[in-house]
Design an enzyme around this catalytic site. Structure first.
Site, mmCIF file in Angstrom:
data_model
loop_
_atom_site.group_PDB
_atom_site.id
_atom_site.type_symbol
_atom_site.label_atom_id
_atom_site.label_comp_id
_atom_site.label_asym_id
_atom_site.label_seq_id
_atom_site.Cartn_x
_atom_site.Cartn_y
_atom_site.Cartn_z
ATOM 1 N N ASP A 13 0.884 -1.156 0.000
ATOM 2 C CA ASP A 13 0.000 0.000 0.000
ATOM 3 C C ASP A 13 0.932 1.219 0.000
ATOM 4 O O ASP A 13 2.136 1.083 0.237
ATOM 5 C CB ASP A 13 -0.882 -0.021 1.252
ATOM 6 C CG ASP A 13 -1.759 1.207 1.364
ATOM 7 O OD1 ASP A 13 -2.410 1.558 0.365
ATOM 8 O OD2 ASP A 13 -1.791 1.824 2.442
ATOM 9 N N ASP A 15 -0.198 5.136 0.915
ATOM 10 C CA ASP A 15 -0.486 6.143 1.935
ATOM 11 C C ASP A 15 -0.445 5.553 3.337
ATOM 12 O O ASP A 15 -1.161 4.618 3.652
ATOM 13 C CB ASP A 15 -1.873 6.768 1.697
ATOM 14 C CG ASP A 15 -1.872 7.705 0.500
ATOM 15 O OD1 ASP A 15 -0.893 8.441 0.326
ATOM 16 O OD2 ASP A 15 -2.857 7.695 -0.264
ATOM 17 N N ASP A 155 -1.443 -0.688 6.116
ATOM 18 C CA ASP A 155 -1.639 -0.012 7.397
ATOM 19 C C ASP A 155 -3.115 0.124 7.736
ATOM 20 O O ASP A 155 -3.462 0.415 8.879
ATOM 21 C CB ASP A 155 -0.995 1.383 7.376
ATOM 22 C CG ASP A 155 -1.729 2.344 6.450
ATOM 23 O OD1 ASP A 155 -2.060 3.451 6.890
ATOM 24 O OD2 ASP A 155 -1.956 1.990 5.277
#
Length: 211
Positions: A13, A15, A155
């Site tokens: 991922d 961001d 996250d």
């Protein structure tokens, strides 16, 4: 310790995982909500993280009760304008550069599977649907790759769900403010990418000189 799996490919991922940008989303959304005398909290952020932009925007305006005053589409336009001024100052998360360079040097195929892939016609639904990770897996050279050979770094709770729904393994590096209940689905939870041990997953170990 025996490896948890025999991993051949890695998906990231972006961001909040590779780039420290989640703080910008929080800051901008707090500013927008303050106009309506409302506050932005982490229970709301958890519902928004990792989803397609428009899906995230709908959650934002509906959960905060401002949908009559601000549409999801208008919220996105305003947020994007504010974010573009902040993004150039973003920095890599601790351990991100070291890990990417190591995997690249070791010949491990890597790919960033971010929400931006949401514009891809193969990605019909945002996370926690597996579409974005399955689309990324098809883009590897010689793909598609067996999901059981892929390790995802995430996250966001929705991203962890998407990886598991795609049949992949997932390492979660959550923000410490995220409620611990969101960590249950992850195969491994780390406080930082600096704590990642490639050998746990059958990947080449970091050289002793790595810093």
């Amino acid at each position: 310790m025996a490896a948890k799996a025999s991993i051949s490919h890695v998906l990231f991922d972006m961001d909040g995982l590779l780039l420290d940008t989640e703080k910008f989303y929080t800051e901008v959304q707090e500013i927008i909500l303050s106009r309506y005398n409302k506050t932005f909290d982490w229970s709301l952020k958890a519902k928004m993280m990792g989803k397609k932009a428009i899906e995230s925007a709908r959650v934002f305006v509906e959960e905060t009760g401002i949908s009559d005053s601000l549409s999801a589409e208008d919220f996105l336009v305003e947020r994007e304008e504010m974010l573009q001024k902040l993004f150039p100052t973003s920095e890599l998360m601790p351990g991100a550069s070291r890990l990417i360079k190591h995997l690249h040097a070791s010949g491990i195929p890597i790919c960033v599977a971010t929400g931006f892939l949401g514009d891809d016609p193969e990605v019909k639904q945002g996370k926690p649907s597996p579409d974005v990770f399955l689309a990324a897996a098809r883009r590897f050279e010689g793909g598609p790759v067996d999901s059981q050979k892929i390790l995802v770094f995430e996250d966001a709770p929705a991203g962890v769900g998407a990886a598991k729904n795609a049949g992949m393994y997932v390492v979660m590096v959550p923000d410490p403010r995220l409620d611990i209940s969101f960590q249950k689905a992850a195969d491994q939870v780390l406080s930082s990418l600096l704590d990642f041990n490639p050998s746990d997953w059958g990947l080449p170990p970091f050289p002793d000189t790595a810093i």
